[in-house]
Motif scaffolding. Structure first.
Motif, PDB file in Angstrom:
ATOM      1  N   GLY A 143       0.814  -1.203   0.000  1.00  0.00           N
ATOM      2  CA  GLY A 143       0.000   0.000   0.000  1.00  0.00           C
ATOM      3  C   GLY A 143       0.851   1.257   0.000  1.00  0.00           C
ATOM      4  O   GLY A 143       2.034   1.251   0.364  1.00  0.00           O
ATOM      5  N   ASN A 144       0.250   2.354  -0.410  1.00  0.00           N
ATOM      6  CA  ASN A 144       0.928   3.657  -0.438  1.00  0.00           C
ATOM      7  C   ASN A 144       1.194   4.125   0.990  1.00  0.00           C
ATOM      8  O   ASN A 144       0.263   4.360   1.743  1.00  0.00           O
ATOM      9  CB  ASN A 144       0.039   4.667  -1.171  1.00  0.00           C
ATOM     10  CG  ASN A 144       0.700   6.006  -1.342  1.00  0.00           C
ATOM     11  OD1 ASN A 144       1.711   6.316  -0.722  1.00  0.00           O
ATOM     12  ND2 ASN A 144       0.125   6.836  -2.191  1.00  0.00           N
ATOM     13  N   PRO A 145       2.472   4.283   1.394  1.00  0.00           N
ATOM     14  CA  PRO A 145       2.762   4.684   2.776  1.00  0.00           C
ATOM     15  C   PRO A 145       2.580   6.169   3.024  1.00  0.00           C
ATOM     16  O   PRO A 145       2.650   6.622   4.172  1.00  0.00           O
ATOM     17  CB  PRO A 145       4.236   4.283   2.943  1.00  0.00           C
ATOM     18  CG  PRO A 145       4.799   4.430   1.575  1.00  0.00           C
ATOM     19  CD  PRO A 145       3.701   4.039   0.617  1.00  0.00           C
ATOM     20  N   GLY A 146       2.368   6.961   1.971  1.00  0.00           N
ATOM     21  CA  GLY A 146       2.168   8.387   2.139  1.00  0.00           C
ATOM     22  C   GLY A 146       3.477   9.165   2.150  1.00  0.00           C
ATOM     23  O   GLY A 146       4.570   8.601   2.069  1.00  0.00           O
ATOM     24  N   VAL A 147       3.351  10.481   2.272  1.00  0.00           N
ATOM     25  CA  VAL A 147       4.504  11.383   2.308  1.00  0.00           C
ATOM     26  C   VAL A 147       4.372  12.276   3.537  1.00  0.00           C
ATOM     27  O   VAL A 147       3.335  12.909   3.741  1.00  0.00           O
ATOM     28  CB  VAL A 147       4.566  12.249   1.033  1.00  0.00           C
ATOM     29  CG1 VAL A 147       5.786  13.161   1.069  1.00  0.00           C
ATOM     30  CG2 VAL A 147       4.584  11.378  -0.213  1.00  0.00           C
ATOM     31  N   PRO A 148       5.390  12.345   4.395  1.00  0.00           N
ATOM     32  CA  PRO A 148       5.295  13.192   5.583  1.00  0.00           C
ATOM     33  C   PRO A 148       5.281  14.669   5.217  1.00  0.00           C
ATOM     34  O   PRO A 148       5.722  15.056   4.121  1.00  0.00           O
ATOM     35  CB  PRO A 148       6.562  12.832   6.380  1.00  0.00           C
ATOM     36  CG  PRO A 148       7.532  12.366   5.336  1.00  0.00           C
ATOM     37  CD  PRO A 148       6.699  11.669   4.294  1.00  0.00           C
ATOM     38  N   ALA A 149       4.773  15.498   6.102  1.00  0.00           N
ATOM     39  CA  ALA A 149       4.783  16.938   5.884  1.00  0.00           C
ATOM     40  C   ALA A 149       6.213  17.414   5.664  1.00  0.00           C
ATOM     41  O   ALA A 149       7.133  17.004   6.374  1.00  0.00           O
ATOM     42  CB  ALA A 149       4.163  17.651   7.085  1.00  0.00           C
ATOM     43  N   LYS A 150       6.400  18.254   4.663  1.00  0.00           N
ATOM     44  CA  LYS A 150       7.712  18.795   4.274  1.00  0.00           C
ATOM     45  C   LYS A 150       8.632  17.710   3.709  1.00  0.00           C
ATOM     46  O   LYS A 150       9.844  17.890   3.645  1.00  0.00           O
ATOM     47  CB  LYS A 150       8.403  19.494   5.453  1.00  0.00           C
ATOM     48  CG  LYS A 150       7.573  20.579   6.104  1.00  0.00           C
ATOM     49  CD  LYS A 150       7.251  21.702   5.129  1.00  0.00           C
ATOM     50  CE  LYS A 150       6.442  22.797   5.824  1.00  0.00           C
ATOM     51  NZ  LYS A 150       6.104  23.912   4.888  1.00  0.00           N
ATOM     52  N   GLY A 151       8.057  16.568   3.305  1.00  0.00           N
ATOM     53  CA  GLY A 151       8.863  15.476   2.794  1.00  0.00           C
ATOM     54  C   GLY A 151       8.685  15.273   1.294  1.00  0.00           C
ATOM     55  O   GLY A 151       7.718  15.761   0.686  1.00  0.00           O
ATOM     56  N   ILE A 152       9.626  14.545   0.703  1.00  0.00           N
ATOM     57  CA  ILE A 152       9.597  14.191  -0.714  1.00  0.00           C
ATOM     58  C   ILE A 152       9.851  12.688  -0.828  1.00  0.00           C
ATOM     59  O   ILE A 152      10.771  12.172  -0.191  1.00  0.00           O
ATOM     60  CB  ILE A 152      10.666  14.965  -1.513  1.00  0.00           C
ATOM     61  CG1 ILE A 152      10.416  16.484  -1.408  1.00  0.00           C
ATOM     62  CG2 ILE A 152      10.674  14.539  -2.982  1.00  0.00           C
ATOM     63  CD1 ILE A 152      11.541  17.315  -1.983  1.00  0.00           C
ATOM     64  N   ARG A 153       9.044  11.993  -1.623  1.00  0.00           N
ATOM     65  CA  ARG A 153       9.201  10.555  -1.791  1.00  0.00           C
ATOM     66  C   ARG A 153       9.570  10.235  -3.223  1.00  0.00           C
ATOM     67  O   ARG A 153       8.974  10.756  -4.161  1.00  0.00           O
ATOM     68  CB  ARG A 153       7.909   9.821  -1.421  1.00  0.00           C
ATOM     69  CG  ARG A 153       8.042   8.294  -1.443  1.00  0.00           C
ATOM     70  CD  ARG A 153       6.687   7.621  -1.287  1.00  0.00           C
ATOM     71  NE  ARG A 153       5.855   7.848  -2.460  1.00  0.00           N
ATOM     72  CZ  ARG A 153       4.515   7.937  -2.422  1.00  0.00           C
ATOM     73  NH1 ARG A 153       3.894   7.828  -1.285  1.00  0.00           N
ATOM     74  NH2 ARG A 153       3.828   8.142  -3.535  1.00  0.00           N
TER      75      ARG A 153
END
Length: 250
Positions: free
Chosen positions: A129-139
């Motif tokens: 599954g998509n783990p998401g991107v933290p605030a101020k983060g880049i994946r």
């Protein structure tokens, strides 16, 4: 796959069933103009047996400490309770452990907020599954199946807390999971703070200073700390943990 996902909505008025394919969205009543006071709405998402359900929050605004969105890993029963969300911070993605996942919105009889919107999808056994991107983060990385890797970094002015590289692996229980939690991005030279949520990461800074972190959980819950790394100057630097019967000094 087989039979499409079914979403059973036991809403504020009358229950009904919506067949919605392999993915879809759920919105709180009245979103984004505000959910009603005295709401008690339940959504039960049912996937094909053997598959799991992955939800990603696209918007979240619930009156803090008075209105709540409760998540259940299964049918909405106390034994399946997972966590309770409140406030105005978008929660991280959540993946069920089985083929049923439930959400329940409850509000008091005073102030409300915009509400929430989540996207859900059915996961095959080989997907983390998509783990998401933290605030101020880049994946970097858009594939989330077993063997796939993704890498995180932060925008300028922020530093990464946690592991930058995550790999989708098969656990000892035969479930596809990411090998590490999603890291967070914090402003450079920040020290301490108040943490909420069902899990998270804390790391020390390299500079000499005193830092204090406060971890808050729901009433009746307990908090577990697991150290993955620990190295401090003996007899000069220390970590004090409060909240147990006796404070502990490391």
């Amino acid at each position: 796959l087989g039979t499409p996902l079914a979403v059973h909505i036991f809403s504020c008025l009358h229950p009904f069933i919506m067949n919605s394919g392999w993915n879809g969205t759920i919105e709180s009543p009245g979103f984004p103009y505000g959910y009603p006071n005295g709401a008690n709405c339940t959504w039960v998402i049912v996937a094909e047996k053997g598959n799991r359900i992955h939800i990603v929050f696209q918007s979240f605004a619930v009156e803090e400490e008075y209105d709540f969105l409760s998540l259940y890993d299964g049918h909405p029963q106390p034994a399946n309770f997972r966590t309770r969300l409140t406030g105005f911070t978008i929660p991280p993605p959540v993946t069920s452990s089985d083929s049923i996942f439930s959400l329940r919105l409850t509000s008091d009889f005073a102030v409300s907020a915009h509400g929430f919107k989540v996207a859900y999808e059915e996961l095959r056994s080989s997907s983390c599954g998509n783990p998401g991107v933290p605030a101020k983060g880049i994946r970097n990385g858009t594939q989330f199946n077993v063997g796939d890797k993704i890498r995180y970094r932060c925008v300028t002015g922020y530093v990464l807390d946690g592991h930058s590289l995550l790999t989708c692996v098969t656990s000892t229980a035969g479930v596809s999971v990411w090998d590490f939690p999603v890291p967070i991005c914090r402003a450079e030279d920040t020290c301490g703070g108040t943490l909420r949520g069902s899990s998270g990461l804390i790391s020390s800074l390299g500079s000499s200073r005193e830092c204090k972190w406060t971890i808050l959980a729901d009433p009746g819950d307990t908090i577990s700390l697991v150290f993955t790394e620990f190295q401090m100057e003996e007899k000069s630097d220390y970590l004090e943990i409060e909240g147990s019967k006796q404070p502990t000094i490391w």
